[in-house]
Design an enzyme around this catalytic site. Structure first.
Site, PDB file in Angstrom:
ATOM      1  N   GLY A 185       7.142  -1.789  -2.432  1.00 47.46           N
ATOM      2  CA  GLY A 185       6.469  -0.499  -2.406  1.00 47.46           C
ATOM      3  C   GLY A 185       6.949   0.396  -3.528  1.00 47.46           C
ATOM      4  N   GLY A 209      -2.237  -1.613  10.781  1.00 47.67           N
ATOM      5  CA  GLY A 209      -1.838  -1.577  12.181  1.00 47.67           C
ATOM      6  C   GLY A 209      -0.418  -1.088  12.362  1.00 47.67           C
ATOM      7  CB  ALA A 210       2.210  -0.674  10.089  1.00 47.41           C
ATOM      8  CE1 TYR A 227      -0.883   7.711   9.457  1.00 46.88           C
ATOM      9  CE2 TYR A 227       0.100   5.680   8.670  1.00 46.88           C
ATOM     10  CZ  TYR A 227      -0.040   7.056   8.598  1.00 46.88           C
ATOM     11  OH  TYR A 227       0.682   7.773   7.674  1.00 46.88           O
ATOM     12  N   PRO A 266       0.831  -1.210   0.000  1.00 46.52           N
ATOM     13  CG  PRO A 266       0.034  -1.004   2.176  1.00 46.52           C
ATOM     14  CD  PRO A 266       0.732  -1.953   1.258  1.00 46.52           C
TER      15      PRO A 266
END
Length: 357
Positions: free
Chosen positions: A312, A173-174, A177, A23
């Site tokens: 990425g 969950g990284a 945030y 993402p």
């Protein structure tokens, strides 16, 4: 020996290779958090990835971190995503939506409301706003009774994602945030059941994942984690114990995968790999660090037991990244100046590899 180009069974999906498009925020959404035709083209261009994970998608208005990002909490947003997922599927791809609640990493100029977090502790650094970077504001600490609704917001967005044609969702969950803020030992100063000892600090993450599994099923649910990363001023004490406890609680839920960034010592990550009974996705380099993932890093982590490897920045300028990796072709350079500028330049304008005549 496992290779990057072997097939892999992920839940109900058969991936043609073990390459995951990670993402990446691109801030190209239309007003109202709507996906656009350009976004459909962008993701469809990269559909040869074994799996695409979308840019972070806010599950609620208060969960929006950056201006120009898409959402999955209104009917109009759901409708806007259908041409995107259709385009990916038409090109033979598979795509999960990353659900990203920014928590304290937001600004009233972006959402029209005060950001929320586990405690009234501001993030470190400037956050993006419609009028430029500004210091992160102090968030409103969530009352105990409010926390479950924010956990459920991931599940609600997951239902919308499946309705919009996504193959599944990844909870973000990284990187500092909301989920990471609850895991933290300095952003989370709570004294109720969501704060203090490790068993309490992992509670929000577990509740958010469990609610999402109830909504769309374990095989359609993943989570991304960045142990010990320190982004936005989030600090974590007892990293191996914290993430070991979290994975132990998540293991019975039958998730599609856990997606881990290389933000701590390799020894700790290998320990988490051994502790996790399901699919383990690794992003082998530090996000926003000096290196980007390459074939050597991917092979290294496959040998250490990773099942899938996420790439990425290499995907920004290389829509045909899988073939470039397979054939050992040059990896094109991306233009950092166009990451967040909007428009199609530096978004849809990177070509596939052109073989010399």
């Amino acid at each position: 020996m496992t290779t990057l180009f072997d097939r892999y069974r992920l839940g109900e999906l058969t991936l043609p290779n073990r390459v995951v498009m990670a993402p990446m925020t691109r801030v190209r959404a239309a007003p109202g958090g709507l996906a656009t035709p350009s976004m459909a083209t962008y993701y469809a261009q990269r559909a040869t990835a074994g799996l695409i994970v979308s840019e972070g998608v806010q599950p609620s208005l208060v969960g929006q971190s950056n201006p120009g990002t898409p959402g999955l909490y209104t009917d109009a947003q759901v409708a806007s995503w259908r041409p995107v997922t259709d385009a990916v599927h038409t090109n033979g791809g598979r795509i999960f939506a990353q659900l990203m609640h920014g928590g304290r990493v937001s600004h009233p100029e972006t959402t029209g409301t005060q950001p929320v977090g586990p405690s009234a502790v501001a993030a470190e650094g400037d956050v993006f706003t419609p009028t430029g970077p500004k210091p992160a504001p102090v968030p409103r600490a969530l009352a105990t009774g409010e926390v479950p609704e924010h956990a459920r917001s991931y599940a609600d967005a997951a239902r919308h994602a499946v309705d919009a044609g996504f193959d599944g969702v990844e909870l973000h969950g990284a990187n500092g945030y909301l989920i990471a803020q609850f895991l933290s030992s300095n952003a989370n100063l709570r004294t109720d059941r969501y704060g203090g000892p490790i068993g309490n600090r992992i509670r929000f993450a577990v509740e958010a994942v469990a609610a999402t599994v109830d909504a769309v099923g374990g095989p359609r649910t993943g989570i991304r984690l960045s142990p010990g990363a320190g982004f936005w001023g989030v600090r974590e004490s007892e990293v191996p114990e914290l993430y070991g406890a979290l994975l132990a609680e998540l293991a019975p839920l039958g998730l599609a995968y856990v997606h881990v960034e290389a933000t701590t010592d390799e020894e700790i990550l290998v320990g988490l790999r051994r502790a996790w009974p399901g699919t383990f996705v690794v992003n082998p380099v530090l996000p926003m660090g000096p290196r980007q993932t390459d074939r050597a890093a991917a092979d290294h982590w496959l040998a250490l037991g990773a099942d899938l490897i996420s790439f990425g920045r290499a995907y920004l300028a290389n829509p045909d990244l899988v073939e470039r990796l397979r054939q050992g072709l040059p990896i094109a350079a991306h233009d950092e100046a166009t990451w967040y500028t909007g428009g199609d330049a530096g978004y849809l304008t990177y070509p596939t590899y052109q073989h010399p005549a």
